[in-house]
Design a protein around this motif. Sequence first.
Motif, short mmCIF file in Angstrom:
data_model
loop_
_atom_site.label_atom_id
_atom_site.label_comp_id
_atom_site.label_asym_id
_atom_site.label_seq_id
_atom_site.Cartn_x
_atom_site.Cartn_y
_atom_site.Cartn_z
N TRP A 103 -7.31 6.55 20.92
CA TRP A 103 -8.38 6.24 19.95
C TRP A 103 -9.65 5.77 20.65
O TRP A 103 -10.74 5.91 20.13
N LEU A 104 -9.48 5.22 21.89
CA LEU A 104 -10.63 4.68 22.63
C LEU A 104 -11.67 5.76 22.91
O LEU A 104 -12.86 5.47 23.02
N SER A 105 -11.23 7.01 23.04
CA SER A 105 -12.16 8.10 23.36
C SER A 105 -13.04 8.48 22.17
O SER A 105 -14.00 9.23 22.33
N ASN A 106 -12.68 8.01 20.98
CA ASN A 106 -13.45 8.38 19.78
C ASN A 106 -14.16 7.21 19.12
O ASN A 106 -14.99 7.40 18.26
N PHE A 107 -13.80 6.00 19.51
CA PHE A 107 -14.33 4.83 18.82
C PHE A 107 -15.73 4.52 19.35
O PHE A 107 -15.92 4.42 20.57
N PRO A 108 -16.74 4.35 18.44
CA PRO A 108 -18.13 4.21 18.90
C PRO A 108 -18.32 3.16 20.01
O PRO A 108 -19.04 3.42 20.97
N GLU A 109 -17.67 2.01 19.90
CA GLU A 109 -17.92 0.96 20.90
C GLU A 109 -17.34 1.31 22.28
O GLU A 109 -17.81 0.82 23.31
N TYR A 110 -16.32 2.13 22.31
CA TYR A 110 -15.60 2.34 23.57
C TYR A 110 -15.73 3.74 24.15
O TYR A 110 -15.38 3.97 25.30
N LYS A 111 -16.15 4.72 23.34
CA LYS A 111 -16.15 6.10 23.86
C LYS A 111 -17.28 6.27 24.88
O LYS A 111 -18.33 5.64 24.78
N TRP A 112 -17.01 7.16 25.85
CA TRP A 112 -18.03 7.43 26.87
C TRP A 112 -19.10 8.33 26.27
O TRP A 112 -18.77 9.34 25.63
N PRO A 113 -20.38 8.01 26.52
CA PRO A 113 -21.46 8.82 25.93
C PRO A 113 -21.42 10.27 26.40
O PRO A 113 -21.83 11.17 25.68
N ASP A 114 -20.89 10.52 27.61
CA ASP A 114 -20.87 11.91 28.10
C ASP A 114 -19.63 12.68 27.63
O ASP A 114 -19.41 13.81 28.05
N GLY A 115 -18.82 12.06 26.80
CA GLY A 115 -17.69 12.78 26.22
C GLY A 115 -16.43 12.79 27.07
O GLY A 115 -15.40 13.33 26.65
N GLN A 116 -16.46 12.22 28.28
CA GLN A 116 -15.23 12.18 29.08
C GLN A 116 -14.19 11.31 28.37
O GLN A 116 -14.53 10.43 27.57
N LEU A 117 -12.91 11.56 28.69
CA LEU A 117 -11.86 10.78 28.05
C LEU A 117 -11.81 9.37 28.62
O LEU A 117 -12.04 9.15 29.81
N SER A 118 -11.51 8.43 27.77
CA SER A 118 -11.21 7.07 28.21
C SER A 118 -9.91 7.10 29.03
O SER A 118 -9.04 7.93 28.76
N ARG A 119 -9.80 6.22 30.02
CA ARG A 119 -8.60 6.22 30.87
C ARG A 119 -7.83 4.91 30.71
O ARG A 119 -7.45 4.27 31.68
N GLY A 120 -7.60 4.52 29.47
CA GLY A 120 -7.03 3.20 29.19
C GLY A 120 -5.55 3.14 28.93
O GLY A 120 -5.03 2.10 28.51
N LEU A 121 -4.83 4.24 29.17
CA LEU A 121 -3.39 4.29 28.89
C LEU A 121 -2.61 4.67 30.15
O LEU A 121 -3.19 5.20 31.11
N PRO A 122 -1.30 4.42 30.18
CA PRO A 122 -0.55 4.61 31.44
C PRO A 122 -0.42 6.05 31.92
O PRO A 122 -0.23 6.29 33.11
#
Length: 375
Positions: free
Chosen positions: A327-346
């Motif tokens: 969900w971090l990759s889509n949430f306004p506060e946490y998503k990267w502006p350039d669209g890359q995936l968040s790397r917050g999971l194992p």
Amino acid sequence: MKRRDFLAGAAALAACSPLPPGVARSVSRYGLAQHARRSGRHFGAAVKSRLLREDTAFRAAVARECDVVVQEYELKRGTTEPKQGKYDFSGADQIIDFAQDHGMRARGHALVWYAANPPWLEPALKSASGRERQRLMTSYIDMAMRRYAGRINEWDVVNEAVEPNQGRADGMRMDSMWMKALGEHYIDTAFHTARETDGRATLFLTDFGLEHDSPRCERRRTALLKLLDRLLGRGVPIDAVGIQGHLKPYKERFSERQFANFLRTLSGYGLKLSITEFDIADRGGPPSPEKRDREVASIAKAFLDVSLDNPAMGSILCWGLSDRYSWLSNFPEYKWPDGQLSRGLPLDARMGRKRLWDAIAAAFDAAPAVGRRSA
Ligand code: 9MR
């Protein structure tokens, strides 16, 4: 989090990881749940039924890594009761069946929440009076807990009850339809109903924003502790507190001492503890994914070491398992502006184990053993 804290954490991680990074972890047949088991703990993840159905690699990863699952959204009322009294538990059923087929435990999330409710509910609550208002809440507790009695052994009964930023002196969340219609006693009613409905289930109060060394989290910790004082003083049957564990290390600091004190206060109340939605927002970290992964692993290790040092801490669940679906990759506060995936999971987007996986495994390996228990 200061850079030297990260580096110290990374060195500690390298020293106690049982597996050389990058090689052995990818082939180890031991999943995180097996690492958790050594100290009498559990490891799990939030899942969506569609992903279990359609992505065989994801499904295999969940089966390999977890001994607990929780529904990322499929037990929320907006999904299960789209029309009043017309239920659809098909997604949750698939997740619970998956858990049973794999000998896993299942949590239920969440019975009473201010969000993710069906559109009919708030107007109905506003126009109802007295007992009928309560019934609009308890009918769902009753329906869901009865359906899964004996199959879901832990429930998030009330989720996200405090929000001091909304201006009430007691720190209670003002934008909750339940708070507006029933006052704080909605929580008492919810837990009493849950206890009466399934006396064997472990009942959780869960919340976020309790983890960092920041004014925001300090206010939220204070509000939650004061709420617990009132609830426990009234004999409300709360068994456990779920600390969601959505960390944002590039926005707020983490203090091991402060978080340990907070956990000690909670367990001092006789409450069981779990980290119920762990992940790490990496937005704002170094541009190099490799460097960022090291830092994220280091903060995870620091956070989990403190968490698992408390004997009341029973389970760690991540909010998802693979970066492909966070969900971090889509949430306004946490998503990267350039669209890359968040790397917050194992696991990375290809289900490969990352340094964050190493950190979680190492934290479980280093954790003092506790008797195996239900929360
Ligand atoms: O990750 C969940 C997302 O897929 C859903 O759309 C959303 C609304 O149901 O809820 C998200 O999960 C939240 C959880 O239920 C409570 N804590 C915060 C989580 C992330 O927003």
